[in-house]
Design a protein around this motif. Structure first.
Motif, PDB file in Angstrom:
ATOM      1  N   LEU A 254     -23.253 -44.130 -57.131  1.00 38.67           N
ATOM      2  CA  LEU A 254     -24.449 -44.306 -57.954  1.00 38.67           C
ATOM      3  C   LEU A 254     -25.584 -44.984 -57.198  1.00 38.67           C
ATOM      4  O   LEU A 254     -26.703 -45.032 -57.695  1.00 38.67           O
ATOM      5  CB  LEU A 254     -24.103 -45.122 -59.203  1.00 38.67           C
ATOM      6  N   ASP A 255     -25.282 -45.516 -56.011  1.00 38.78           N
ATOM      7  CA  ASP A 255     -26.296 -46.204 -55.214  1.00 38.78           C
ATOM      8  C   ASP A 255     -27.152 -45.167 -54.491  1.00 38.78           C
ATOM      9  O   ASP A 255     -26.679 -44.481 -53.572  1.00 38.78           O
ATOM     10  CB  ASP A 255     -25.633 -47.141 -54.211  1.00 38.78           C
ATOM     11  N   GLU A 256     -28.413 -45.036 -54.890  1.00 41.75           N
ATOM     12  CA  GLU A 256     -29.296 -44.037 -54.298  1.00 41.75           C
ATOM     13  C   GLU A 256     -29.578 -44.326 -52.827  1.00 41.75           C
ATOM     14  O   GLU A 256     -29.890 -43.415 -52.064  1.00 41.75           O
ATOM     15  CB  GLU A 256     -30.611 -43.974 -55.085  1.00 41.75           C
ATOM     16  N   ASN A 257     -29.461 -45.580 -52.408  1.00 41.94           N
ATOM     17  CA  ASN A 257     -29.755 -45.919 -51.022  1.00 41.94           C
ATOM     18  C   ASN A 257     -28.692 -45.385 -50.055  1.00 41.94           C
ATOM     19  O   ASN A 257     -28.952 -45.199 -48.870  1.00 41.94           O
ATOM     20  CB  ASN A 257     -29.865 -47.440 -50.877  1.00 41.94           C
ATOM     21  N   GLN A 258     -27.472 -45.151 -50.554  1.00 38.31           N
ATOM     22  CA  GLN A 258     -26.405 -44.684 -49.681  1.00 38.31           C
ATOM     23  C   GLN A 258     -26.365 -43.162 -49.570  1.00 38.31           C
ATOM     24  O   GLN A 258     -25.695 -42.626 -48.696  1.00 38.31           O
ATOM     25  CB  GLN A 258     -25.053 -45.203 -50.191  1.00 38.31           C
ATOM     26  N   ASP A 259     -27.034 -42.434 -50.455  1.00 35.11           N
ATOM     27  CA  ASP A 259     -27.092 -40.970 -50.413  1.00 35.11           C
ATOM     28  C   ASP A 259     -25.697 -40.356 -50.328  1.00 35.11           C
ATOM     29  O   ASP A 259     -25.414 -39.505 -49.479  1.00 35.11           O
ATOM     30  CB  ASP A 259     -27.943 -40.506 -49.226  1.00 35.11           C
ATOM     31  N   LEU A 260     -24.799 -40.806 -51.179  1.00 38.58           N
ATOM     32  CA  LEU A 260     -23.438 -40.283 -51.235  1.00 38.58           C
ATOM     33  C   LEU A 260     -23.218 -39.693 -52.620  1.00 38.58           C
ATOM     34  O   LEU A 260     -23.430 -40.373 -53.630  1.00 38.58           O
ATOM     35  CB  LEU A 260     -22.437 -41.401 -50.960  1.00 38.58           C
ATOM     36  N   GLN A 261     -22.802 -38.411 -52.668  1.00 36.50           N
ATOM     37  CA  GLN A 261     -22.683 -37.717 -53.940  1.00 36.50           C
ATOM     38  C   GLN A 261     -21.419 -36.885 -53.992  1.00 36.50           C
ATOM     39  O   GLN A 261     -20.822 -36.558 -52.963  1.00 36.50           O
ATOM     40  CB  GLN A 261     -23.898 -36.801 -54.173  1.00 36.50           C
ATOM     41  N   ILE A 262     -21.025 -36.549 -55.229  1.00 36.07           N
ATOM     42  CA  ILE A 262     -19.943 -35.599 -55.463  1.00 36.07           C
ATOM     43  C   ILE A 262     -20.541 -34.394 -56.168  1.00 36.07           C
ATOM     44  O   ILE A 262     -21.304 -34.543 -57.119  1.00 36.07           O
ATOM     45  CB  ILE A 262     -18.822 -36.211 -56.315  1.00 36.07           C
ATOM     46  N   ALA A 263     -20.197 -33.196 -55.688  1.00 34.61           N
ATOM     47  CA  ALA A 263     -20.767 -31.982 -56.271  1.00 34.61           C
ATOM     48  C   ALA A 263     -19.687 -30.925 -56.442  1.00 34.61           C
ATOM     49  O   ALA A 263     -18.696 -30.891 -55.698  1.00 34.61           O
ATOM     50  CB  ALA A 263     -21.895 -31.443 -55.397  1.00 34.61           C
ATOM     51  N   GLU A 264     -19.891 -30.061 -57.452  1.00 34.40           N
ATOM     52  CA  GLU A 264     -19.043 -28.889 -57.646  1.00 34.40           C
ATOM     53  C   GLU A 264     -19.757 -27.689 -57.031  1.00 34.40           C
ATOM     54  O   GLU A 264     -20.900 -27.406 -57.375  1.00 34.40           O
ATOM     55  CB  GLU A 264     -18.795 -28.639 -59.137  1.00 34.40           C
ATOM     56  N   VAL A 265     -19.095 -26.991 -56.139  1.00 32.12           N
ATOM     57  CA  VAL A 265     -19.702 -25.873 -55.433  1.00 32.12           C
ATOM     58  C   VAL A 265     -18.877 -24.623 -55.712  1.00 32.12           C
ATOM     59  O   VAL A 265     -17.685 -24.565 -55.370  1.00 32.12           O
ATOM     60  CB  VAL A 265     -19.769 -26.141 -53.914  1.00 32.12           C
ATOM     61  N   ALA A 266     -19.511 -23.622 -56.322  1.00 30.83           N
ATOM     62  CA  ALA A 266     -18.832 -22.359 -56.630  1.00 30.83           C
ATOM     63  C   ALA A 266     -18.952 -21.412 -55.440  1.00 30.83           C
ATOM     64  O   ALA A 266     -20.039 -21.232 -54.877  1.00 30.83           O
ATOM     65  CB  ALA A 266     -19.430 -21.728 -57.883  1.00 30.83           C
TER      66      ALA A 266
END
Length: 339
Positions: A254-266
């Motif tokens: 959730l920290d925008e400064n770290q630019d770390l995300q989880i995404a679903e990719v089809a």
């Protein structure tokens, strides 16, 4: 002028006029301060009762100037009040028209039904991530809270098809039904599911018995805040280090400064990833992502898949990485050309 400035200006003019009248009557007629104050009020209000009828010639001259000044101040006060009312009404009307126009242009947005404690958290989270959404609410206090933050609003009952249509549910990316009543959530889910059969719908359940009803009504996912809180507290008691690791991991996401995300990719049928192994997403395509889970072509979700697993068309990859790497993965999953 701003409304606040006008109010202060009117108040200052009235106080100045009253003070000038009191001082003038006190000096010219020799009246005490209360009698001078009373005479000033009679003059400004145009009543003209005693003690103005006992004025000397000098007092009448002063009173004439006071009358003209009073008429000017009173006229300005009335004009300012009228201007403020008209400005407020026009601002409200144009604001509603502008908001309806913005809602009418929404596409691929989220709909939040209810802006209570849970709904507010959802709205703030979406707002922080710059995601489009519209709120449906009928409680005036909650509506005011949303309007103060500039959120798009639809006023009404979310169980109504017309209200959901006004929120452009047919173009929405997902819907969250988080009103306080389980029965109302069931009605909202039923209505939304009938209007848009493929819409992802998440909702909350206060009672355990309501979870199955909400799922039968058409909810995609049902969250019980009390059950979740109980599980979290239990882990803090029995496995505190694991719970802290989970919380820190979520905080990093959730920290925008770290630019770390989880995404679903089809993975599309024409994707260059089709037929390759999971390990090759790093070695062959040089993507700095971690595949956390895979849903195999509409099947069950498998966590921590083996690196030797083969990617097929229709698979959904749950990946962890930076926004840049995830964007590159999405392009590879959708197209046959390497990005």
């Amino acid at each position: 002028m701003r409304t606040r400035y006008r109010v202060l200006l009117v108040a200052g003019l009235l106080l100045t006029l009253i003070a000038a009248g009191m001082i003038g009557f006190h000096l010219v007629e020799g009246w005490d301060w209360f009698e001078a104050f009373y005479a000033t009020l009679m003059t400004i209000s145009t009543i003209g009762a005693e003690p103005e009828n006992q004025l000397s010639r000098a007092g009448r001259v002063f009173n004439a100037f006071l009358i003209f000044a009073g008429l000017g101040v009173v006229g300005f006060t009335i004009g300012s009040f009228t201007h403020a009312v008209i400005e407020s009404e026009l601002g409200f009307l144009f604001g509603r028209r502008r908001m309806k126009g913005e809602i009418a242009r929404l596409k691929d947005h989220f709909v939040i039904c209810g802006i209570g404690r849970v709904g507010r958290r959802i709205a703030l989270e979406l707002s922080n991530h710059k995601l489009p959404f519209v709120v449906i609410e009928k409680d005036p206090a909650r509506i005011a809270w949303a309007q103060d933050r500039g959120f798009l609003m639809v006023t009404g009952d979310a169980t109504s098809e017309s209200v959901l249509s006004e929120a452009r549910i047919e173009c929405a990316r997902g819907l969250a039904s988080v009103v306080g009543s389980d029965a109302q959530n069931v009605y909202i889910v039923l209505t939304a599911r009938a209007m848009v059969p493929n819409l992802p719908i998440v909702t909350r359940a206060s009672e355990e018995a309501a979870e199955s009803k909400l799922m039968r009504a058409g909810a995609t996912n049902v969250i019980s805040p009390y059950a979740y809180t109980g599980q979290r507290l239990a882990r803090l008691l029995t496995r505190p280090k694991i719970q802290r690791f989970i919380e820190q991991s979520f905080a990093a996401l959730l920290d925008e400064n770290q630019d770390l995300q989880i995404a679903e990719v089809a993975v599309g049928s024409a994707s260059v990833l089709v037929g390759t192994r999971l390990a090759e997403t790093e070695s062959r395509f040089q993507l700095g992502v971690t595949i956390l889970a895979v849903r195999w072509n509409g099947g069950d979700l498998k966590f921590h898949p083996r690196s030797s697993e083969i990617i097929s068309a229709g698979d959904i990859l749950v990946a962890l990485g930076t926004s840049t790497d995830l964007t590159a993965l999405e392009r590879l999953a959708a197209h046959s050309d390497k990005v």
